[in-house]
Design an enzyme around this catalytic site. Structure first.
Site, mmCIF file in Angstrom:
data_model
loop_
_atom_site.group_PDB
_atom_site.id
_atom_site.type_symbol
_atom_site.label_atom_id
_atom_site.label_comp_id
_atom_site.label_asym_id
_atom_site.label_seq_id
_atom_site.Cartn_x
_atom_site.Cartn_y
_atom_site.Cartn_z
ATOM 1 N N ASP A 154 35.082 29.137 30.314
ATOM 2 C CA ASP A 154 35.084 30.233 31.279
ATOM 3 C C ASP A 154 33.954 30.072 32.314
ATOM 4 O O ASP A 154 33.161 29.127 32.250
ATOM 5 C CB ASP A 154 34.954 31.548 30.497
ATOM 6 C CG ASP A 154 35.722 32.704 31.135
ATOM 7 O OD1 ASP A 154 36.017 32.628 32.341
ATOM 8 O OD2 ASP A 154 36.006 33.690 30.431
ATOM 9 N N ASP A 209 42.199 37.384 36.228
ATOM 10 C CA ASP A 209 42.929 37.698 34.993
ATOM 11 C C ASP A 209 44.239 38.435 35.242
ATOM 12 O O ASP A 209 44.350 39.284 36.124
ATOM 13 C CB ASP A 209 42.065 38.563 34.079
ATOM 14 C CG ASP A 209 40.906 37.768 33.498
ATOM 15 O OD1 ASP A 209 40.743 36.586 33.868
ATOM 16 O OD2 ASP A 209 40.166 38.342 32.684
HETATM 17 C C1 GLA Z 1 37.488 36.073 31.492
HETATM 18 C C2 GLA Z 1 38.719 35.170 31.352
HETATM 19 C C3 GLA Z 1 39.683 35.822 30.382
HETATM 20 C C4 GLA Z 1 39.012 36.026 29.034
HETATM 21 C C5 GLA Z 1 37.755 36.859 29.209
HETATM 22 C C6 GLA Z 1 36.931 36.907 27.919
HETATM 23 O O1 GLA Z 1 37.813 37.279 32.104
HETATM 24 O O2 GLA Z 1 39.311 34.946 32.592
HETATM 25 O O3 GLA Z 1 40.852 35.016 30.231
HETATM 26 O O4 GLA Z 1 38.712 34.772 28.470
HETATM 27 O O5 GLA Z 1 36.912 36.314 30.213
HETATM 28 O O6 GLA Z 1 35.746 37.625 28.066
#
Ligand code: GLA
Length: 411
Positions: A154, A209
């Site tokens: 990430d 997301d």
């Molecule tokens: C980010 C990523 C998500 C998830 C969250 C976890 O937002 O894009 O897919 O992994 O972190 O905290």
């Protein structure tokens, strides 16, 4: 103590560099000839995860026919972490994962599946847990020892970091650790990873997301999550960069997480058409039969996994209706008729007036010259392109057709 820790870390990094030797600067090439398929804990469970959930999900993956349909990875997302030990080695949260990650990997492997884990290029993950910054080689070695097969990496807490360099460091660390682990770049498309990440990772997120909605954008202060259509509409610039071994990741699926059955089917169709990884994000243990049928549908998965690996493009659009086309192996095509709107559309498609040409793959379909037979991938209808397609497309749904040449010149 601090000095000893640094000395050990330095030794560890040197070891990493030495181990990598001539193999430096290469990812494990063979891991994603077609888009990866699996499950991830985040969309449904966020931080409410433990080893029992992971084991039960592995059981469900097999029992529900997901494994037979091609799903392979069980991926633990954020919040599995405990603290680093005195030597800087990351440990799982002892309350949530009391048996440890090695035991969990053994369990998942025993089911014929693979285990994925999550980390972050910054000092802390998006959930505030330890990230891998400064511990890349050490963490990759730990994951390899545990038997991990997939690393999602990430991009939180990375202010001032260069994305390409940060992800390349982790790629090299994984290579040096010596265990093939699929490397899933999760940088939200901020630094156009499609332009540089082909040799670095096996997939890269193209957007922020996902949220389980058709066409919404949900604000969270400094960022927003996006519905299915919002993600689809951001894919065009990345299209030509994807292919076998390196995929545009449209984020984990929200099938079974609250949309209607038609919306879920369209969501699955879009991800299949655009050759995105298929990482389910629902509760596999309790999913209804309708959800299970969508996720395990052989015809739509075959389109996603087509060996040419060319994502679909928008061939025609009139606001509410869009026609997307994906060139498939053996001269075939997949076509998706997407009704974006909240009203049913009575649609009439004159094939001859809608030839398809793709600048990227250089493939074309001249329906005026060549007749294709089509079959409805989700349904049972069949037909051919010598007669007009007449169909009613339900609100917020997709009709997907697979086309194959009949070898018959049309008159
Ligand atoms: C980010 C990523 C998500 C998830 C969250 C976890 O937002 O894009 O897919 O992994 O972190 O905290």
């Amino acid at each position: 103590m601090k000095f000893r820790f640094k000395a050990r870390l330095g030794a560890c990094m040197l070891l990493g560099a030495a181990l990598s030797g001539h193999a430096m600067a290469q990812k494990f090439e063979e891991l994603a000839a077609t888009p990866q398929m699996g499950w991830n804990s985040w969309n449904k469970f966020a931080c409410e995860i433990d080893e029992r959930l992971i084991r039960e999900t592995a059981d469900a993956m097999v029992k529900q026919g997901m494994k037979d349909a091609g799903y392979q990875y069980i991926n633990i997302d954020d919040c599995w972490h405990g603290v680093r030990d005195a030597d800087g080695n990351i440990q799982p949260d002892a309350k949530r994962f009391p048996s440890g990650m090695k035991a969990l990997a053994d369990y998942v492997h025993g089911k014929g599946l693979k285990l994925g884990i999550y980390s972050d290029a910054g000092a802390t993950t998006c959930g505030g847990h330890p990230g891998s910054r400064g511990h890349e080689y050490q963490d990759a070695i730990t994951y390899a020892r545990w038997g991990i097969d997939y690393v999602k990496y990430d991009w939180c807490d990375t202010k001032g970091l260069n994305a390409e360099a940060a992800y390349t460091t982790m790629r090299d660390a994984i290579r040096a650790a010596g265990r093939p682990m699929l490397f899933s770049i999760c940088e939200w498309g901020d630094n156009k990873p499609w332009e540089w990440a082909g040799p670095v990772g096996h997939s890269w997120r193209t957007t922020g997301d996902i949220a389980p909605c058709w066409d919404c954008e949900i604000g969270h202060g400094s960022w927003s999550s996006l519905g299915v259509l919002r993600i689809l509409d951001k894919q065009a610039p990345a299209r030509k960069f994807a292919g076998p071994g390196h995929w545009n990741d449209m984020d984990m699926l929200e099938v079974g997480n609250g949309m209607t059955e038609d919306e879920d089917r369209a969501h699955m169709s879009i991800w299949a058409m655009l050759a995105s990884p298929l990482i389910s994000g629902n509760d596999l243990r309790t999913m209804p039969e309708a959800t299970r049928r969508i996720l395990t549908h052989a015809g739509i998965i075959a389109i996603n996994q087509d060996k040419l690996g060319i994502p679909a493009f928008r061939a025609y659009a009139d606001g509410r209706m869009e026609v997307w086309a994906r060139p498939l192996a053996d001269g075939q095509w997949a076509l998706m008729f997407l009704n974006r709107s909240g009203q049913a559309i009575d649609y009439r498609h004159d094939w001859r007036e809608h030839p398809i040409g793709d600048d990227v793959s250089k493939r074309s379909a001249e329906f005026g010259k060549t007749t294709y037979r089509w079959s409805d991938v989700w349904g049972k209808r069949t037909g051919d392109t010598s007669t007009k397609l007449e169909t009613r497309i339900a609100p917020r749904s997709a009709l997907v057709l697979r086309l194959a040449i009949t070898n018959q010149e049309s008159k």
